[in-house]
Write an enzyme that holds these catalytic residues in place. Sequence first.
Site, short mmCIF file in Angstrom:
data_model
loop_
_atom_site.label_atom_id
_atom_site.label_comp_id
_atom_site.label_asym_id
_atom_site.label_seq_id
_atom_site.Cartn_x
_atom_site.Cartn_y
_atom_site.Cartn_z
N GLU A 162 49.88 32.65 35.50
CA GLU A 162 49.09 31.42 35.32
C GLU A 162 48.82 31.29 33.83
O GLU A 162 49.59 31.80 33.03
CB GLU A 162 47.82 31.49 36.17
CG GLU A 162 46.97 32.71 35.92
CD GLU A 162 45.71 32.78 36.79
OE1 GLU A 162 45.32 31.76 37.37
OE2 GLU A 162 45.10 33.86 36.84
N TYR A 219 31.80 33.73 39.88
CA TYR A 219 31.31 32.40 39.49
C TYR A 219 32.18 31.29 40.06
O TYR A 219 33.25 31.55 40.63
CB TYR A 219 31.24 32.29 37.96
CG TYR A 219 32.57 32.07 37.27
CD1 TYR A 219 33.48 33.10 37.11
CD2 TYR A 219 32.91 30.81 36.76
CE1 TYR A 219 34.70 32.89 36.48
CE2 TYR A 219 34.13 30.60 36.11
CZ TYR A 219 35.02 31.65 35.98
OH TYR A 219 36.22 31.45 35.35
N LEU A 243 44.51 33.10 40.13
CA LEU A 243 43.34 32.51 40.79
C LEU A 243 43.83 31.39 41.72
O LEU A 243 44.63 30.55 41.30
CB LEU A 243 42.38 31.93 39.75
CG LEU A 243 41.09 31.43 40.39
CD1 LEU A 243 40.17 32.60 40.67
CD2 LEU A 243 40.40 30.41 39.52
N LYS A 295 37.24 35.32 41.40
CA LYS A 295 36.74 34.55 40.25
C LYS A 295 35.58 35.31 39.63
O LYS A 295 34.41 34.97 39.80
CB LYS A 295 36.36 33.13 40.67
CG LYS A 295 36.42 32.13 39.51
CD LYS A 295 36.47 30.71 40.01
CE LYS A 295 36.21 29.68 38.93
NZ LYS A 295 37.12 29.69 37.79
C1 LIG Z 1 42.42 31.99 35.25
C2 LIG Z 1 42.26 30.67 35.90
N1 LIG Z 1 43.26 30.21 36.68
C3 LIG Z 1 43.19 29.00 37.28
C4 LIG Z 1 42.07 28.17 37.13
C5 LIG Z 1 42.02 26.82 37.80
O1 LIG Z 1 41.15 26.83 38.89
P1 LIG Z 1 40.45 25.48 39.39
O2 LIG Z 1 41.55 24.49 39.62
O3 LIG Z 1 39.80 25.88 40.66
O4 LIG Z 1 39.50 25.05 38.34
C6 LIG Z 1 41.00 28.62 36.34
C7 LIG Z 1 39.80 27.79 36.20
O5 LIG Z 1 38.84 28.14 35.62
C8 LIG Z 1 41.10 29.89 35.72
O6 LIG Z 1 40.09 30.36 34.96
#
Ligand SMILES: Cc1ncc(COP(=O)(O)O)c(C=O)c1O
Length: 290
Positions: A177, A31, A201, A145
Site C-alpha cells: 500500500e 484508531y 490496512l 489500525k
Molecule cells: C496505511 C494506510 N493504508 C490505507 C489507508 C486508507 O484507509 P481508509 O480508506 O479507510 O481511510 C490509510 C488511512 O489512513 C492508511 O493509514
Amino acid sequence: MTVFLNGKLLPAEQASVSVLDRGFIFGDGIYELVPVYSRVPFRLDEHLARLERSLGEAKIRNPYSRAQWRAHVYQLIDAQSFDDQGVYFQVTRGVAKRDHAFPKNVEPTVFMMSNPLVNPPREQVERGGAAVSAPDNRWQRCDIKSISLIGNVLLRQLSAEAEAAETILFRHGNLTEASASNVFIVKRGVIHSPPKSNLILPGITYDVIAELARADSLPLEFRSITEDEVRAADEVWVTSSSKEVFPIVSLDGKPVGDGRPGPVFRRMYRLYQEFKQKVMRSGKREAISA
Ligand SMILES: Cc1ncc(COP(=O)(O)O)c(C=O)c1O
C-alpha cells in the site's frame, strides 16, 4: 475546539490524559478517522466495524456498543462549528504502571476530536501528484489500525522530503500500500489492487472504489501486483478517507503513463464525487450502501 474524552465533551485545553497511559508509553492503542460531509458521516458503520475488529485483534476491551459509538460520534460532530469534518478517535489499553504485559482491571482511554476535513482541491486532482517508493519495512499486522505509526511516519517523511504526495511500498517485490493510503493501478483499462491481507490496512475507501467499479461495470481485479507492474502501469491512484481517490502521475521521478491523470481515474473520481453528493443529499446518519 470541543473534544471527547472518556464519555465527556469538553474544551481541548481541559482534556488531559495521564503520562502513564499505555497509548503514550507503548503506542498501545488503535484508531479510526471518519470523513464527514455536510455533517453526515461517510460509511460510519464500516469504520465502526473496522474499529471493533482492530480492538478485537489488539485484545483491547471495547468500552461501547455500536449504538453508543454512533451517538458519541454524532455528539462530537454537532459540537463543531464547521460542516465538513474529519472525526478522529482512538482507544488505548488504559493507564497502568509500565509493564509490557496487559494490566488487569483497567479502563480503556477513549479520545475523539474533529478537525475541518481537507480533501485535495480540484486543481491538485487535475494536476495529480508525485510519489516515491520504499521497501515496506513495517510490522506484519498492517491490517490493525494501530496508533503505533512510527513505521508509517518514517516512510511518509521520505515523500514529504521529496515534496511528493505519498510513499508507495513494496514488500518482497510486491506492492502492498502507501504510507497512509491504499494503492490501485490501471493497465489496459483494468483496475488492479492487492487483495486484503495482514500486510495492508483494509481501507474503507478501497471498498467504496470496488463497489463503484462494480456498479459501473469497470473491470477490477484484486491480486498480487509486482513492483515492475506498478512501474509499467498506465495509471496509479492512492485512496484514503482524506485523499478520497487521488492520481499519482510520477513515481520516483519517472512519469506514470503519459504523466497526467488517466481516463479511468477521471471516471472513478466523477463516480466518487457523485456518490458523495448522493450521501450528503440523503442526509442520512445511517449505514450507506452504493
Ligand atoms: C496505511 C494506510 N493504508 C490505507 C489507508 C486508507 O484507509 P481508509 O480508506 O479507510 O481511510 C490509510 C488511512 O489512513 C492508511 O493509514
